[in-house]
Scaffold this active site. Structure first.
Site: not given
Ligand code: NAP
Length: 242
Positions: A11, A14, A141, A154, A158
């Site tokens: 991932g 982005r 998370s 979720y 996590k």
């Molecule tokens: P995001 O902006 O939605 O980006 C998600 C990334 O994961 C993208 O590169 C996407 O690729 C990829 N992805 C999704 N499903 C996938 C799959 N089945 N196989 C391969 N790649 C996949 O998410 P984010 O906010 O950066 O979150 C990243 C991580 O941090 C996640 O594990 C999330 O649970 C964790 N997190 C986030 C937050 C927050 O507040 N944002 C808080 C706690 C934890 P595509 O663009 O090609 O779909």
């Protein structure tokens, strides 16, 4: 000439994963970013990574598909010869109250956010065992620590990631492989763009949402800068869960 170390960020096209890829590239590692479908975002990120003077590559595969993961890891090892850092970051949300949560919502999140860490870490840890070195950082998370209403799927995934981090850190320590986790709070990415920012910020001691770079600096610290830290879960949440 000594080869660069190599990092794989799932991932990584982005959001938080992209920021992690950039910090690792700035630290001089070659970086492979994985993604699921958005080719344009992945290509842009690869071009940005290359400006750091390292080798960068994008690999499209679904982290919840074991066969696809194994084929991709084999290709990466054939080409890059090693994997020094793995960031298990790819993740999704399918929120909803538990009584209305259907099986698809449940399984999609468990498969993408938890089973993926098994699918990816299993072949990668074999590579790291052969190297007798490596560092894995799992993206957990705060939801996995305190449980969140509307996120039973979720929070379960996590919390599982945290358990995996602790068990694996003990299993792999004798091979000089460290395994840690980050527990981000609310970070500004596509995942959180529809959340009510003002009411969330009220509860955050540092009075702002996090930036992807806030998380990435912690990932880089655990993955690259530290060498006597393993089995830990580091919250990057502006003080939300203390
Ligand atoms: P995001 O902006 O939605 O980006 C998600 C990334 O994961 C993208 O590169 C996407 O690729 C990829 N992805 C999704 N499903 C996938 C799959 N089945 N196989 C391969 N790649 C996949 O998410 P984010 O906010 O950066 O979150 C990243 C991580 O941090 C996640 O594990 C999330 O649970 C964790 N997190 C986030 C937050 C927050 O507040 N944002 C808080 C706690 C934890 P595509 O663009 O090609 O779909």
């Amino acid at each position: 000439m000594q080869e660069n170390k190599v990092a794989l960020v799932t991932g990584g096209s982005r959001g938080i994963g992209k920021a992690c890829a950039i910090e690792l590239a700035k630290a001089g590692l070659d970086v492979i970013i994985n993604y699921a479908g958005n080719d344009e975002a992945a290509q842009k990120t690869v071009e940005e990574l290359k400006t750091c003077g390292i080798r960068a590559q994008k690999k499209k595969f679904d982290v919840s598909n074991r066969e696809a993961v194994e084929a991709a890891i084999k290709e990466i090892v054939d080409e890059f010869k090693r994997i020094d850092v793995l960031v298990n970051n790819a993740g999704i949300t399918r929120d909803g109250l538990f009584i209305r949560m259907n099986e698809t919502q449940w399984l999609d999140v468990i498969n993408t956010n938890l089973n993926s860490a098994y699918f990816v870490s299993n072949p990668v840890s074999k590579v790291m065992i052969k190297q007798r070195s490596g560092s894995i950082v799992n993206m957990a998370s705060i939801s996995g620590i305190y449980g969140n209403i509307g996120q039973a799927n979720y929070s379960t995934a996590k919390a599982g990631i945290i358990g995996l981090t602790k068990a694996l850190s003990k299993e792999l320590a004798s091979r000089n492989i460290r395994v840690n986790a980050i527990a981000p709070g609310f970070i500004q990415t596509d995942m959180t763009k529809d959340l009510p920012v003002d009411s969330i910020v009220e509860h955050i001691p540092l009075k702002r949402l996090g930036e992807p770079k806030d998380v990435a600096l912690a990932v880089k610290f655990l993955a690259v800068d530290s060498n006597y830290i393993t089995g830990q879960v580091l919250s990057v949440d502006g003080g939300l869960v203390i």
